[in-house]
Enzyme design. Sequence first.
Site, PDB file in Angstrom:
ATOM      1  N   GLY A 107       0.824  -1.221   0.000  1.00  0.00           N
ATOM      2  CA  GLY A 107       0.000   0.000   0.000  1.00  0.00           C
ATOM      3  C   GLY A 107       0.847   1.256   0.000  1.00  0.00           C
TER       4      GLY A 107
ATOM      5  N   ASP B 243       1.652   3.217   3.042  1.00  0.00           N
ATOM      6  CA  ASP B 243       2.531   3.321   4.216  1.00  0.00           C
ATOM      7  C   ASP B 243       3.544   2.182   4.284  1.00  0.00           C
ATOM      8  OD1 ASP B 243       0.843   5.392   4.775  1.00  0.00           O
ATOM      9  OD2 ASP B 243       0.107   4.611   6.680  1.00  0.00           O
TER      10      ASP B 243
ATOM     11  N   LEU C 245      -0.634  -2.870   8.983  1.00  0.00           N
ATOM     12  CA  LEU C 245      -1.105  -1.762   8.146  1.00  0.00           C
ATOM     13  C   LEU C 245      -2.172  -2.208   7.154  1.00  0.00           C
ATOM     14  CD1 LEU C 245       2.344  -0.102   7.279  1.00  0.00           C
ATOM     15  CD2 LEU C 245       0.975   0.110   9.354  1.00  0.00           C
TER      16      LEU C 245
ATOM     17  N   TYR D 280     -16.172   1.839   7.925  1.00  0.00           N
ATOM     18  CA  TYR D 280     -14.712   1.799   8.073  1.00  0.00           C
ATOM     19  C   TYR D 280     -14.318   2.253   9.485  1.00  0.00           C
ATOM     20  CZ  TYR D 280      -9.865   3.422   7.759  1.00  0.00           C
ATOM     21  OH  TYR D 280      -8.527   3.652   8.004  1.00  0.00           O
TER      22      TYR D 280
ATOM     23  N   LYS E   6     -12.609   0.066  12.654  1.00  0.00           N
ATOM     24  CA  LYS E   6     -11.324   0.439  13.258  1.00  0.00           C
ATOM     25  C   LYS E   6     -11.454   0.659  14.767  1.00  0.00           C
ATOM     26  CE  LYS E   6      -8.213   0.706   9.834  1.00  0.00           C
ATOM     27  NZ  LYS E   6      -6.811   0.263   9.874  1.00  0.00           N
TER      28      LYS E   6
HETATM   29  P1  NAP Z   1      -3.530   1.344   1.610  1.00  0.00           P
HETATM   30  O1  NAP Z   1      -2.638   2.073   0.673  1.00  0.00           O
HETATM   31  O2  NAP Z   1      -4.951   1.149   1.263  1.00  0.00           O
HETATM   32  O3  NAP Z   1      -2.861  -0.088   1.866  1.00  0.00           O
HETATM   33  C1  NAP Z   1      -3.563  -1.108   2.520  1.00  0.00           C
HETATM   34  C2  NAP Z   1      -2.910  -2.432   2.234  1.00  0.00           C
HETATM   35  O4  NAP Z   1      -3.672  -3.462   2.904  1.00  0.00           O
HETATM   36  C3  NAP Z   1      -2.855  -2.824   0.764  1.00  0.00           C
HETATM   37  O5  NAP Z   1      -1.537  -3.148   0.432  1.00  0.00           O
HETATM   38  C4  NAP Z   1      -3.751  -4.044   0.680  1.00  0.00           C
HETATM   39  O6  NAP Z   1      -3.300  -5.046  -0.160  1.00  0.00           O
HETATM   40  C5  NAP Z   1      -3.681  -4.596   2.090  1.00  0.00           C
HETATM   41  N1  NAP Z   1      -4.822  -5.455   2.377  1.00  0.00           N
HETATM   42  C6  NAP Z   1      -6.133  -5.170   2.194  1.00  0.00           C
HETATM   43  N2  NAP Z   1      -6.906  -6.211   2.552  1.00  0.00           N
HETATM   44  C7  NAP Z   1      -6.053  -7.186   2.946  1.00  0.00           C
HETATM   45  C8  NAP Z   1      -6.255  -8.522   3.415  1.00  0.00           C
HETATM   46  N3  NAP Z   1      -7.465  -9.049   3.535  1.00  0.00           N
HETATM   47  N4  NAP Z   1      -5.164  -9.256   3.743  1.00  0.00           N
HETATM   48  C9  NAP Z   1      -3.927  -8.732   3.609  1.00  0.00           C
HETATM   49  N5  NAP Z   1      -3.675  -7.480   3.157  1.00  0.00           N
HETATM   50  C10 NAP Z   1      -4.736  -6.724   2.835  1.00  0.00           C
HETATM   51  O7  NAP Z   1      -3.493   2.032   3.053  1.00  0.00           O
HETATM   52  P2  NAP Z   1      -2.411   3.048   3.662  1.00  0.00           P
HETATM   53  O8  NAP Z   1      -2.804   4.435   3.296  1.00  0.00           O
HETATM   54  O9  NAP Z   1      -1.051   2.548   3.395  1.00  0.00           O
HETATM   55  O10 NAP Z   1      -2.748   2.921   5.207  1.00  0.00           O
HETATM   56  C11 NAP Z   1      -2.147   1.893   6.002  1.00  0.00           C
HETATM   57  C12 NAP Z   1      -3.031   1.604   7.204  1.00  0.00           C
HETATM   58  O11 NAP Z   1      -3.196   2.789   7.969  1.00  0.00           O
HETATM   59  C13 NAP Z   1      -4.442   1.139   6.875  1.00  0.00           C
HETATM   60  O12 NAP Z   1      -4.814   0.204   7.856  1.00  0.00           O
HETATM   61  C14 NAP Z   1      -5.299   2.388   6.994  1.00  0.00           C
HETATM   62  O13 NAP Z   1      -6.623   2.035   7.349  1.00  0.00           O
HETATM   63  C15 NAP Z   1      -4.577   3.082   8.137  1.00  0.00           C
HETATM   64  N6  NAP Z   1      -4.647   4.547   8.152  1.00  0.00           N
HETATM   65  C16 NAP Z   1      -4.293   5.239   7.028  1.00  0.00           C
HETATM   66  C17 NAP Z   1      -4.299   6.631   7.065  1.00  0.00           C
HETATM   67  C18 NAP Z   1      -3.898   7.440   5.861  1.00  0.00           C
HETATM   68  O14 NAP Z   1      -4.199   8.638   5.848  1.00  0.00           O
HETATM   69  N7  NAP Z   1      -3.212   6.864   4.889  1.00  0.00           N
HETATM   70  C19 NAP Z   1      -4.669   7.292   8.246  1.00  0.00           C
HETATM   71  C20 NAP Z   1      -5.000   6.534   9.362  1.00  0.00           C
HETATM   72  C21 NAP Z   1      -4.965   5.157   9.311  1.00  0.00           C
HETATM   73  P3  NAP Z   1      -3.414  -5.002  -1.759  1.00  0.00           P
HETATM   74  O15 NAP Z   1      -2.260  -4.155  -2.155  1.00  0.00           O
HETATM   75  O16 NAP Z   1      -3.279  -6.420  -2.093  1.00  0.00           O
HETATM   76  O17 NAP Z   1      -4.734  -4.394  -2.091  1.00  0.00           O
HETATM   77  N1  GDD Z   2     -12.059  10.214  -2.013  1.00  0.00           N
HETATM   78  C1  GDD Z   2     -12.672  11.345  -2.307  1.00  0.00           C
HETATM   79  N2  GDD Z   2     -13.006  11.616  -3.607  1.00  0.00           N
HETATM   80  N3  GDD Z   2     -12.944  12.211  -1.309  1.00  0.00           N
HETATM   81  C2  GDD Z   2     -13.533  13.390  -1.632  1.00  0.00           C
HETATM   82  C3  GDD Z   2     -13.878  13.712  -2.947  1.00  0.00           C
HETATM   83  C4  GDD Z   2     -13.614  12.777  -3.977  1.00  0.00           C
HETATM   84  O1  GDD Z   2     -13.900  12.979  -5.156  1.00  0.00           O
HETATM   85  N4  GDD Z   2     -14.422  14.956  -2.939  1.00  0.00           N
HETATM   86  C5  GDD Z   2     -14.411  15.378  -1.686  1.00  0.00           C
HETATM   87  N5  GDD Z   2     -13.883  14.434  -0.881  1.00  0.00           N
HETATM   88  C6  GDD Z   2     -13.743  14.533   0.589  1.00  0.00           C
HETATM   89  C7  GDD Z   2     -14.345  13.342   1.349  1.00  0.00           C
HETATM   90  O2  GDD Z   2     -15.761  13.497   1.455  1.00  0.00           O
HETATM   91  C8  GDD Z   2     -13.610  13.475   2.672  1.00  0.00           C
HETATM   92  O3  GDD Z   2     -14.262  14.390   3.507  1.00  0.00           O
HETATM   93  C9  GDD Z   2     -12.243  14.053   2.277  1.00  0.00           C
HETATM   94  O4  GDD Z   2     -12.376  14.508   0.920  1.00  0.00           O
HETATM   95  C10 GDD Z   2     -11.084  13.081   2.363  1.00  0.00           C
HETATM   96  O5  GDD Z   2     -11.436  11.894   1.679  1.00  0.00           O
HETATM   97  P1  GDD Z   2     -10.353  10.740   1.391  1.00  0.00           P
HETATM   98  O6  GDD Z   2      -9.152  11.310   0.747  1.00  0.00           O
HETATM   99  O7  GDD Z   2     -11.065   9.634   0.696  1.00  0.00           O
HETATM  100  O8  GDD Z   2      -9.868  10.310   2.854  1.00  0.00           O
HETATM  101  P2  GDD Z   2     -10.668  10.022   4.198  1.00  0.00           P
HETATM  102  O9  GDD Z   2     -10.425  11.180   5.118  1.00  0.00           O
HETATM  103  O10 GDD Z   2     -12.058   9.609   3.944  1.00  0.00           O
HETATM  104  O11 GDD Z   2      -9.912   8.732   4.747  1.00  0.00           O
HETATM  105  C11 GDD Z   2      -8.479   8.655   4.750  1.00  0.00           C
HETATM  106  O12 GDD Z   2      -7.974   9.131   5.979  1.00  0.00           O
HETATM  107  C12 GDD Z   2      -8.364   8.361   7.128  1.00  0.00           C
HETATM  108  C13 GDD Z   2      -7.756   9.057   8.350  1.00  0.00           C
HETATM  109  O13 GDD Z   2      -8.562  10.126   8.734  1.00  0.00           O
HETATM  110  C14 GDD Z   2      -8.095   7.182   4.506  1.00  0.00           C
HETATM  111  O14 GDD Z   2      -6.721   7.094   4.317  1.00  0.00           O
HETATM  112  C15 GDD Z   2      -8.485   6.321   5.701  1.00  0.00           C
HETATM  113  O15 GDD Z   2      -7.977   4.989   5.491  1.00  0.00           O
HETATM  114  C16 GDD Z   2      -7.856   6.938   6.951  1.00  0.00           C
HETATM  115  O16 GDD Z   2      -8.167   6.163   8.081  1.00  0.00           O
END
Ligand code: NAP
Ligand code: GDD
Length: 329
Positions: free
Chosen positions: A12, A14, A81, A151, A155
């Site tokens: 993914g 991270d 992750l 979601y 979590k």
């Molecule tokens: P991401 O890009 O969506 O990566 C998630 C990874 O999880 C992908 O590589 C995916 O595999 C793998 N996965 C999904 N389902 C699985 C399963 N059943 N078994 C094994 N692996 C599986 O997420 P990220 O942005 O790196 O975030 C990492 C973690 O932090 C996630 O848990 C997310 O919920 C959490 N988080 C993210 C943010 C953020 O802003 N990025 C903030 C807070 C928390 P595939 O590549 O095979 O699809």
């Molecule tokens: N994806 C998306 N697409 N979001 C949109 C759009 C669009 O076209 N237009 C507006 N948004 C707004 C969403 O409604 C939301 O309020 C904000 O943009 C951010 O959306 P995302 O980038 O999809 O992220 P998220 O905040 O819902 O979730 C991400 O951050 C979480 C931590 O707060 C993900 O990475 C989650 O996995 C993570 O836990």
Amino acid sequence: MAKTALITGILGQDGPYLAKLLLEKGYKVYGLIRRYSSPHYENLQFLGIMDKINFVDGDLTDDASLLNVIKTVRPEEVYNLAAQSFVAASWEQAKITTEINALGVLSLLNAIKYFSPTSKFYQASTSEMFGLGNDNGYQDENTMFHPRSPYGISKVYAYWMTVNFRESYGIYTSNGILFNHESPLRGIQFVTRKITDGVAKIKLGMAKNISLGNLAAKRDWGFAGDYVEAMYLMLQQKDPDDYVVGTGEFHSVQDFVALAFKQIGVSDWKQYVIIDPRYNRPAEVPHLRARTTKVNTKLGWKPKVTFEELVSMMVTADIKRQEMVLKNS
Ligand code: NAP
Ligand code: GDD
């Protein structure tokens, strides 16, 4: 002897940044990958670490595969992750989101309990758990959870199960409650990457506009490369604990759009943006902003990349990517 770490979600956003950090620190890194028709290693390749990862097969929804991996590797540190991490998809796919993000974590914790109880465990918790909960406009470790999506709810279960394994069995488990963090490796569906990819294509004449939903939503956006350092630090402490990680600043989606267009010299961005209600969510999280006192003082962690630098980094990377596409077409 090199320390060993297992990272789930290695493909993914991270996972690759964390793997790179741990490799630089001399770790032997195992990465869990699930069965995929066409495996995709671009993010590991982007960081040049593809051949340094020891891949192991497993899926968070398959208990036996996790038992087998934990029993075989017995990693000193486990960073969980893996998740169905796209909030918008979680309404339509609530059950699989719960199976992966909630029950999958229980299975992984059980595998650790039975086969490697001295492993330290990091759970990727999220600011989405707060949802509507806030304390004078900020969220910290004491803020009430009020998740707004399947979601976020999944979590919250994983968060408390992680705490419970610490309290019940004395296992070193920590939750990193991370606010949104982005990078050039961000999945294309998330709003930041969708914007920077769209801006790059508009600049190069490959697209005419970007369709977006709610521009008023505010997020505390930081750089993923900074946030993985906080994950690592959480597992290096004497005692396990839970930490909020963010920048303490927030910006609207509209701010992000305006800044991204500014990178390509466009000030009148409205002519390129279509508001499409299909991207609105059944229940929105209007604003997320971290109060970061604990992570700043206890772990000494602070973000390095500013909001402006993050937007610029992502736009630049997407322009480069699309220039390559044009060159090869
Ligand atoms: P991401 O890009 O969506 O990566 C998630 C990874 O999880 C992908 O590589 C995916 O595999 C793998 N996965 C999904 N389902 C699985 C399963 N059943 N078994 C094994 N692996 C599986 O997420 P990220 O942005 O790196 O975030 C990492 C973690 O932090 C996630 O848990 C997310 O919920 C959490 N988080 C993210 C943010 C953020 O802003 N990025 C903030 C807070 C928390 P595939 O590549 O095979 O699809
Ligand atoms: N994806 C998306 N697409 N979001 C949109 C759009 C669009 O076209 N237009 C507006 N948004 C707004 C969403 O409604 C939301 O309020 C904000 O943009 C951010 O959306 P995302 O980038 O999809 O992220 P998220 O905040 O819902 O979730 C991400 O951050 C979480 C931590 O707060 C993900 O990475 C989650 O996995 C993570 O836990």
